[in-house]
Design a protein around this motif. Sequence first.
Motif, PDB file in Angstrom:
ATOM      1  N   LYS A  49     -13.336  54.341  61.218  1.00  0.00           N
ATOM      2  CA  LYS A  49     -12.267  54.262  60.223  1.00  0.00           C
ATOM      3  C   LYS A  49     -12.413  52.998  59.371  1.00  0.00           C
ATOM      4  CE  LYS A  49     -10.292  58.002  61.729  1.00  0.00           C
ATOM      5  NZ  LYS A  49      -9.204  57.939  62.709  1.00  0.00           N
ATOM      6  N   ARG A  50     -12.881  51.925  59.974  1.00  0.00           N
ATOM      7  CA  ARG A  50     -13.100  50.696  59.198  1.00  0.00           C
ATOM      8  C   ARG A  50     -14.203  50.905  58.165  1.00  0.00           C
ATOM      9  NH1 ARG A  50     -12.322  45.324  59.014  1.00  0.00           N
ATOM     10  NH2 ARG A  50     -14.030  44.132  58.071  1.00  0.00           N
ATOM     11  N   LEU A  51     -15.261  51.607  58.540  1.00  0.00           N
ATOM     12  CA  LEU A  51     -16.348  51.887  57.607  1.00  0.00           C
ATOM     13  C   LEU A  51     -15.847  52.721  56.421  1.00  0.00           C
ATOM     14  CD1 LEU A  51     -19.376  52.650  59.957  1.00  0.00           C
ATOM     15  CD2 LEU A  51     -18.885  50.550  58.706  1.00  0.00           C
ATOM     16  N   ILE A  52     -14.948  53.648  56.697  1.00  0.00           N
ATOM     17  CA  ILE A  52     -14.379  54.463  55.612  1.00  0.00           C
ATOM     18  C   ILE A  52     -13.595  53.582  54.652  1.00  0.00           C
ATOM     19  CG2 ILE A  52     -12.694  56.264  55.094  1.00  0.00           C
ATOM     20  CD1 ILE A  52     -13.543  57.633  57.696  1.00  0.00           C
ATOM     21  N   ARG A  53     -12.797  52.670  55.205  1.00  0.00           N
ATOM     22  CA  ARG A  53     -12.024  51.766  54.339  1.00  0.00           C
ATOM     23  C   ARG A  53     -12.950  50.873  53.523  1.00  0.00           C
ATOM     24  NH1 ARG A  53      -9.990  46.739  55.599  1.00  0.00           N
ATOM     25  NH2 ARG A  53     -10.188  47.121  57.839  1.00  0.00           N
ATOM     26  N   ALA A  54     -14.034  50.402  54.131  1.00  0.00           N
ATOM     27  CA  ALA A  54     -14.990  49.571  53.403  1.00  0.00           C
ATOM     28  C   ALA A  54     -15.634  50.351  52.258  1.00  0.00           C
ATOM     29  CB  ALA A  54     -16.062  49.049  54.358  1.00  0.00           C
ATOM     30  N   ALA A  55     -15.885  51.646  52.487  1.00  0.00           N
ATOM     31  CA  ALA A  55     -16.448  52.475  51.415  1.00  0.00           C
ATOM     32  C   ALA A  55     -15.426  52.675  50.296  1.00  0.00           C
ATOM     33  CB  ALA A  55     -16.892  53.817  51.977  1.00  0.00           C
ATOM     34  N   ASP A  56     -14.156  52.814  50.665  1.00  0.00           N
ATOM     35  CA  ASP A  56     -13.103  52.966  49.646  1.00  0.00           C
ATOM     36  C   ASP A  56     -13.043  51.759  48.725  1.00  0.00           C
ATOM     37  OD1 ASP A  56     -12.409  55.394  50.750  1.00  0.00           O
ATOM     38  OD2 ASP A  56     -10.760  54.597  51.945  1.00  0.00           O
ATOM     39  N   VAL A  57     -13.244  50.580  49.289  1.00  0.00           N
ATOM     40  CA  VAL A  57     -13.145  49.345  48.515  1.00  0.00           C
ATOM     41  C   VAL A  57     -14.173  49.302  47.392  1.00  0.00           C
ATOM     42  CG1 VAL A  57     -13.469  46.847  48.635  1.00  0.00           C
ATOM     43  CG2 VAL A  57     -12.118  48.007  50.380  1.00  0.00           C
ATOM     44  N   ASN A  58     -15.350  49.848  47.640  1.00  0.00           N
ATOM     45  CA  ASN A  58     -16.445  49.747  46.681  1.00  0.00           C
ATOM     46  C   ASN A  58     -16.529  50.934  45.730  1.00  0.00           C
ATOM     47  OD1 ASN A  58     -17.575  47.250  47.657  1.00  0.00           O
ATOM     48  ND2 ASN A  58     -18.247  48.368  49.459  1.00  0.00           N
ATOM     49  N   TYR A  59     -15.608  51.888  45.857  1.00  0.00           N
ATOM     50  CA  TYR A  59     -15.655  53.055  44.971  1.00  0.00           C
ATOM     51  C   TYR A  59     -15.014  52.717  43.630  1.00  0.00           C
ATOM     52  CZ  TYR A  59     -14.558  57.576  42.942  1.00  0.00           C
ATOM     53  OH  TYR A  59     -14.433  58.635  42.077  1.00  0.00           O
ATOM     54  N   SER A  60     -15.586  53.261  42.570  1.00  0.00           N
ATOM     55  CA  SER A  60     -15.003  53.078  41.241  1.00  0.00           C
ATOM     56  C   SER A  60     -15.321  54.296  40.383  1.00  0.00           C
ATOM     57  CB  SER A  60     -15.545  51.809  40.563  1.00  0.00           C
ATOM     58  OG  SER A  60     -16.944  51.914  40.372  1.00  0.00           O
ATOM     59  N   MET A  61     -14.478  54.521  39.384  1.00  0.00           N
ATOM     60  CA  MET A  61     -14.693  55.628  38.471  1.00  0.00           C
ATOM     61  C   MET A  61     -15.866  55.305  37.545  1.00  0.00           C
ATOM     62  SD  MET A  61     -12.354  57.953  39.100  1.00  0.00           S
ATOM     63  CE  MET A  61     -12.178  58.913  37.599  1.00  0.00           C
ATOM     64  N   PRO A  62     -16.582  56.316  37.062  1.00  0.00           N
ATOM     65  CA  PRO A  62     -17.682  56.065  36.117  1.00  0.00           C
ATOM     66  C   PRO A  62     -17.200  55.315  34.874  1.00  0.00           C
ATOM     67  CG  PRO A  62     -17.766  58.316  36.922  1.00  0.00           C
ATOM     68  CD  PRO A  62     -16.468  57.732  37.422  1.00  0.00           C
ATOM     69  N   SER A  63     -17.969  54.334  34.444  1.00  0.00           N
ATOM     70  CA  SER A  63     -17.572  53.505  33.307  1.00  0.00           C
ATOM     71  C   SER A  63     -17.423  54.318  32.026  1.00  0.00           C
ATOM     72  CB  SER A  63     -18.605  52.392  33.092  1.00  0.00           C
ATOM     73  OG  SER A  63     -18.712  51.577  34.233  1.00  0.00           O
ATOM     74  N   LEU A  64     -18.168  55.398  31.920  1.00  0.00           N
ATOM     75  CA  LEU A  64     -18.114  56.218  30.716  1.00  0.00           C
ATOM     76  C   LEU A  64     -16.712  56.785  30.491  1.00  0.00           C
ATOM     77  CD1 LEU A  64     -19.724  57.453  28.380  1.00  0.00           C
ATOM     78  CD2 LEU A  64     -20.253  59.401  29.870  1.00  0.00           C
ATOM     79  N   LEU A  65     -16.003  57.083  31.573  1.00  0.00           N
ATOM     80  CA  LEU A  65     -14.651  57.624  31.437  1.00  0.00           C
ATOM     81  C   LEU A  65     -13.697  56.581  30.860  1.00  0.00           C
ATOM     82  CD1 LEU A  65     -14.340  59.648  34.773  1.00  0.00           C
ATOM     83  CD2 LEU A  65     -14.732  60.531  32.464  1.00  0.00           C
ATOM     84  N   TYR A  66     -13.859  55.337  31.283  1.00  0.00           N
ATOM     85  CA  TYR A  66     -13.018  54.277  30.734  1.00  0.00           C
ATOM     86  C   TYR A  66     -13.320  54.054  29.253  1.00  0.00           C
ATOM     87  CZ  TYR A  66     -11.982  53.140  35.601  1.00  0.00           C
ATOM     88  OH  TYR A  66     -11.584  53.204  36.898  1.00  0.00           O
ATOM     89  N   LEU A  67     -14.593  54.138  28.907  1.00  0.00           N
ATOM     90  CA  LEU A  67     -14.973  53.985  27.503  1.00  0.00           C
ATOM     91  C   LEU A  67     -14.346  55.089  26.660  1.00  0.00           C
ATOM     92  CD1 LEU A  67     -16.645  52.571  25.328  1.00  0.00           C
ATOM     93  CD2 LEU A  67     -18.582  54.042  25.964  1.00  0.00           C
ATOM     94  N   ALA A  68     -14.376  56.321  27.176  1.00  0.00           N
ATOM     95  CA  ALA A  68     -13.768  57.440  26.455  1.00  0.00           C
ATOM     96  C   ALA A  68     -12.261  57.228  26.290  1.00  0.00           C
ATOM     97  CB  ALA A  68     -14.041  58.749  27.195  1.00  0.00           C
ATOM     98  N   LEU A  69     -11.618  56.681  27.321  1.00  0.00           N
ATOM     99  CA  LEU A  69     -10.179  56.430  27.248  1.00  0.00           C
ATOM    100  C   LEU A  69      -9.851  55.386  26.185  1.00  0.00           C
ATOM    101  CD1 LEU A  69      -7.309  56.785  28.392  1.00  0.00           C
ATOM    102  CD2 LEU A  69      -7.854  54.997  30.065  1.00  0.00           C
ATOM    103  N   VAL A  70     -10.598  54.308  26.152  1.00  0.00           N
ATOM    104  CA  VAL A  70     -10.332  53.240  25.181  1.00  0.00           C
ATOM    105  C   VAL A  70     -10.579  53.733  23.757  1.00  0.00           C
ATOM    106  CG1 VAL A  70     -11.088  50.976  24.379  1.00  0.00           C
ATOM    107  CG2 VAL A  70     -10.810  51.398  26.822  1.00  0.00           C
ATOM    108  N   ILE A  71     -11.676  54.464  23.557  1.00  0.00           N
ATOM    109  CA  ILE A  71     -11.972  54.980  22.209  1.00  0.00           C
ATOM    110  C   ILE A  71     -10.874  55.933  21.743  1.00  0.00           C
ATOM    111  CG2 ILE A  71     -13.545  56.450  20.897  1.00  0.00           C
ATOM    112  CD1 ILE A  71     -15.833  55.279  22.521  1.00  0.00           C
TER     113      ILE A  71
END
Length: 254
Positions: free
Chosen positions: A164-186
Amino acid sequence: MMVFWAILALVVGVIVAVGLARMLGSSERAVSGSHNPQALSVVGSALLSSFILVTAFLIASTWSTYNTDRQHTYDEARSVTTAYWLAGKLQPADRDRVRAGLSMYTDQVIADDWPAMGRHQTSDTAAATLDALRVEVGAIKPATAADEQDRADVSAALDDLYSKRLIRAADVNYSMPSLLYLALVIAAVLLVAYPPLVGLTANLRNTVVLAGLGAMVGLGILIVIGLSHPYSEPLSIAPTAFRHALQQFTQING
């Protein structure tokens, strides 16, 4: 803190909207009002739909991930509580050592892990405590078959806690693709810039209305960013599950 970030997002949205209104709303086309209403309606609807589509997708995706990450903290807290309860079946000396180690680990998760997770890391101290505890339980020499079964139960519970700790550690490092944020800002910039670009004059009434639009757009972007980083401000998940585990330790001891 949440109020601060919300106000900041609103202020930034207003500043961008007012700035665009002042820059684009003073053009010759804006002053003369020459435009094609049908074309503007189509383009405006397309821009609004694009922003809504991107924002709705990101909020739905990040909200699902946020809830999953929060559930993982409760899963880990239940695992540490189960291990603490099972440790009560060990011989008194072993029981006290294992329970003390689990209490230390839980304290370290709250005090060390949580601040580190805000920086997309986990605490080496808490990880070392859990590893040492697993080794210590594995080194116990039971006198009877029943004692061995009790030791095996605690060891299995610690292995589950480690997973369960390993799962939480993986959650910490997950992020959405940067391209989606770029599309949102544009999409956000085009949405706010469109009215003054095609003819909205920069008078006080129009500027106030556009400022309100900018504020809501800024708040929407803040929500998306906050949900996509669940262990960072302004929407950070609190270590409530582990605080509750410490309370349960006290109840079990009683």
